[in-house]
Scaffold this motif. Structure first.
Motif, PDB file in Angstrom:
ATOM      1  N   LEU A 120       5.036  -7.365  -4.514  1.00 35.68           N
ATOM      2  CA  LEU A 120       4.174  -6.204  -4.679  1.00 35.68           C
ATOM      3  C   LEU A 120       2.698  -6.577  -4.531  1.00 35.68           C
ATOM      4  N   ARG A 121       2.301  -7.742  -5.023  1.00 28.08           N
ATOM      5  CA  ARG A 121       0.893  -8.129  -4.941  1.00 28.08           C
ATOM      6  C   ARG A 121       0.441  -8.358  -3.503  1.00 28.08           C
ATOM      7  N   GLU A 122       1.404  -8.567  -2.594  1.00 32.36           N
ATOM      8  CA  GLU A 122       1.062  -8.744  -1.185  1.00 32.36           C
ATOM      9  C   GLU A 122       0.939  -7.415  -0.452  1.00 32.36           C
ATOM     10  N   THR A 123       1.264  -6.314  -1.137  1.00 27.27           N
ATOM     11  CA  THR A 123       1.148  -4.992  -0.529  1.00 27.27           C
ATOM     12  C   THR A 123      -0.326  -4.618  -0.421  1.00 27.27           C
ATOM     13  N   PRO A 124      -0.758  -4.047   0.689  1.00 26.30           N
ATOM     14  CA  PRO A 124      -2.174  -3.673   0.844  1.00 26.30           C
ATOM     15  C   PRO A 124      -2.672  -2.809  -0.310  1.00 26.30           C
TER      16      PRO A 124
END
Length: 433
Positions: free
Chosen positions: A393-397
Motif C-alpha cells: 500500500l505504501r508504494e501506491t501513488p
C-alpha cells in the motif's frame, strides 16, 4: 477496470420504510454532550431505560448507514480523481480506497475492504435491505452478512435476491438465519455462480493461529464442509473411546478432543510432550528484581508466566530477548534486506503484528521506513514489521511513510496523517535515567 466500473454505477434511492422503533429525538443526541459518563443513571423508571436502549440501538444502525453512504461516496470520488491522475490499476485503486477507509474507521484494512464492498453492493441491487438499514431496522452486521452472501452476483441477480428477501421478516431474524436464507436464495438465483464460488472457496483452505487470553491460543482450520465434519467426528470418537477404556476418565470432553488433536497432528504420545522453541521477551526489570510482577511475553500472543512454560515434559527451548520498559534493544545492518537476528528483533519489537495503526495482521514483510531506493539503510530504527497489504500500500501513488518523534507517520492521498507509536511488549512507563 472492475473496481472503477463498480464504483461508477450510481445506486437507486430506496423507498422509505416505517421503522418499528420510535424515532430518535434530540434528547438522545444531547446525551453525547453530557460530561457525566453515565447520564442515564438518574431516578428513571425501568420502562423508560429499556425504551432508551431500543432507541439508541436504532440510532446506531442509522448512523452506520450514514457512514456507509459516506464510504460509498468517498470511494467513487477517489477512484474518479485517481483515474483522472492516470492511476488505472483496479487492484491498486481498491487497495488505496480500502486502506484509507480502514484508517478513518480505526479498523484493519481487511475490515476496511469489507465495509467498502458492502457500501458498493448495497447500492447496486439491495434496495430493500438498504432501506431497512437506513431506517435503523437492521444492523451493519446483518447488512454485511447479506451483501457477503451475494458477492459475485451482478446487479440484476442481486436485485432478485433482495426482492425475495423482502418476503421474509429479516428484521426479527438472527444473523445465522439471515446468512442461511440469503445464501440459499443466492444459490437459487445464480446456481452457476454459486457452484463456481464454492469450488473457488476450496482453494482458500488454510490453518491459522490466533492469540487467546491466559496463555492460550486458538488453532483454526478453514476446511471444506465434509472434511471439517470428518475431523470433528474423529475427535468426538476419541471421547467415546476414552469413556469405555479401563483407565479412569479425568478429563472433560473438550480436553480429550483438544489433546487428541495435538497428539495426532504432532505425532507425540501425549499432548504435553510437544517439543518447541518459543521466543520469550523477558523484561530486564524481572531479571534484576526476583519479586518483579512483570510477566514474560511471547510476541504476537501475549503475556504468560514463566513458571507455566517451565514444565517437566517435552523439550521447550526459550530464546530470551531483553527489554527495557517494554522496548526490545536491537542492532543494525548494511544489507539490502532485513535478515537473521535483526529481522527477529524487529518482529519481536513490533509484537509479530503489523505496526500500522488499527491493523492486527501477522507480520509478513520487514519494511524500510525510509525506502532503500531513497538511501534508507537496513538498521533497527529504520525497519518496521508490516503485513503484505500495508507493504504494498505504501508504494501506491499518494501514500508516504516517515519516522517522526512520535512514531511512524503514514500520510494518505487525501492528506490525512496517522501515527503509529512504538510497539511495547509490557509497560509504557518512562524507564528513567
Amino acid at each position: 477496470m472492475t473496481a472503477v466500473a463498480d464504483f461508477s454505477v450510481p445506486g437507486t434511492r430506496p423507498e422509505p420504510v416505517a421503522p418499528t422503533f420510535e424515532l430518535v429525538d434530540l434528547t438522545l443526541l444531547r446525551l453525547l454532550d453530557e460530561s457525566d459518563p453515565d447520564p442515564l443513571l438518574g431516578p428513571r423508571p425501568e420502562v423508560e431505560l429499556v425504551d432508551r436502549i431500543a432507541q439508541l440501538e436504532s440510532l446506531q444502525h442509522r448512523v452506520a448507514s450514514l457512514q456507509s453512504a459516506a464510504i460509498h461516496a468517498f470511494a467513487r470520488r477517489h477512484v474518479a480523481s485517481r483515474v483522472d491522475a492516470g492511476v488505472v490499476d483496479p487492484e491498486r485503486l481498491e487497495r488505496s480506497v480500502a486502506g484509507q477507509i480502514a484508517l478513518a474507521c480505526r479498523v484493519s484494512p481487511i475490515e476496511g475492504g469489507k465495509r467498502m464492498r458492502m457500501a458498493r453492493d448495497l447500492r447496486n441491487g439491495h434496495d430493500h435491505v438498504l432501506a431497512l438499514f437506513a431506517a435503523g431496522e437492521i444492523s451493519a452486521y446483518k447488512t454485511a452478512t447479506i451483501t457477503a452472501a451475494t458477492s459475485g452476483l451482478d446487479a440484476a441477480e442481486r436485485a432478485e435476491v433482495d426482492r425475495r428477501l423482502a418476503a421474509h421478516d429479516i428484521v426479527h431474524m438472527g444473523v445465522g438465519r439471515i446468512r442461511t436464507l440469503a445464501q440459499a436464495i443466492a444459490a437459487e438465483v445464480a446456481p452457476e455462480r454459486f457452484t463456481a464460488r464454492s469450488r473457488a472457496a476450496r482453494q482458500e483452505r488454510r490453518v491459522s493461529l490466533r492469540p487467546a487470553p491466559d496463555g492460550m491460543t486458538d488453532l483454526i482450520a478453514h476446511l471444506p464442509l465434509e472434511q471439517g465434519v470428518a475431523c470433528y467426528a474423529a475427535l468426538a470418537k476419541a471421547v467415546n473411546e476414552a469413556a469405555v477404556s479401563p483407565e479412569p476418565v479425568t478429563r472433560g470432553r473438550g480436553q480429550i478432543m483438544a489433546d487428541t488433536l495435538v497428539e495426532r497432528v504432532t505425532g507425540q504420545a501425549t499432548a504435553p510432550d510437544v517439543a518447541v522453541e518459543v521466543q520469550v521477551v523477558v523484561p530486564v526489570e524481572a531479571l534484576i528484581d526476583p519479586d518483579s510482577p512483570l510477566p514474560a511475553h511471547i510476541p504476537g500472543h501475549g503475556p504468560v508466566p514463566l513458571d507455566v512454560l517451565a514444565t517437566s515434559s517435552g523439550r521447550k527451548t526459550l530464546r530470551r530477548l531483553l527489554t527495557r520498559a517494554g522496548i526490545v534493544i536491537g542492532g543494525d545492518s548494511r544489507q539490502r534486506l532485513f535478515t537473521g537476528v535483526l529481522a527477529e528483533w524487529i518482529r519481536a519489537r513490533d509484537g509479530y503484528r503489523c505496526s500500522e495503526p488499527y491493523c492486527d495482521a501477522p507480520i509478513r514483510h520487514i519494511d524500510h521506513i525510509q525506502r532503500f531506493a531513497d538511501d534508507g539503510i537496513s538498521e533497527f530504527d529504520n525497519g518496521r514489521g508490516v503485513c503484505e497489504l500495508h507493504n504494498h500500500l505504501r508504494e501506491t501513488p499518494g501514500w508516504a511513510v516517515e519516522r517522526t518523534a512520535g512514531g511512524v507517520h503514514t500520510t494518505t492521498p487525501t492528506g490525512h496523517a496517522y501515527t503509529a507509536p512504538p510497539w511495547r511488549t509490557a509497560r509504557s512507563e518512562d524507564p528513567g535515567p
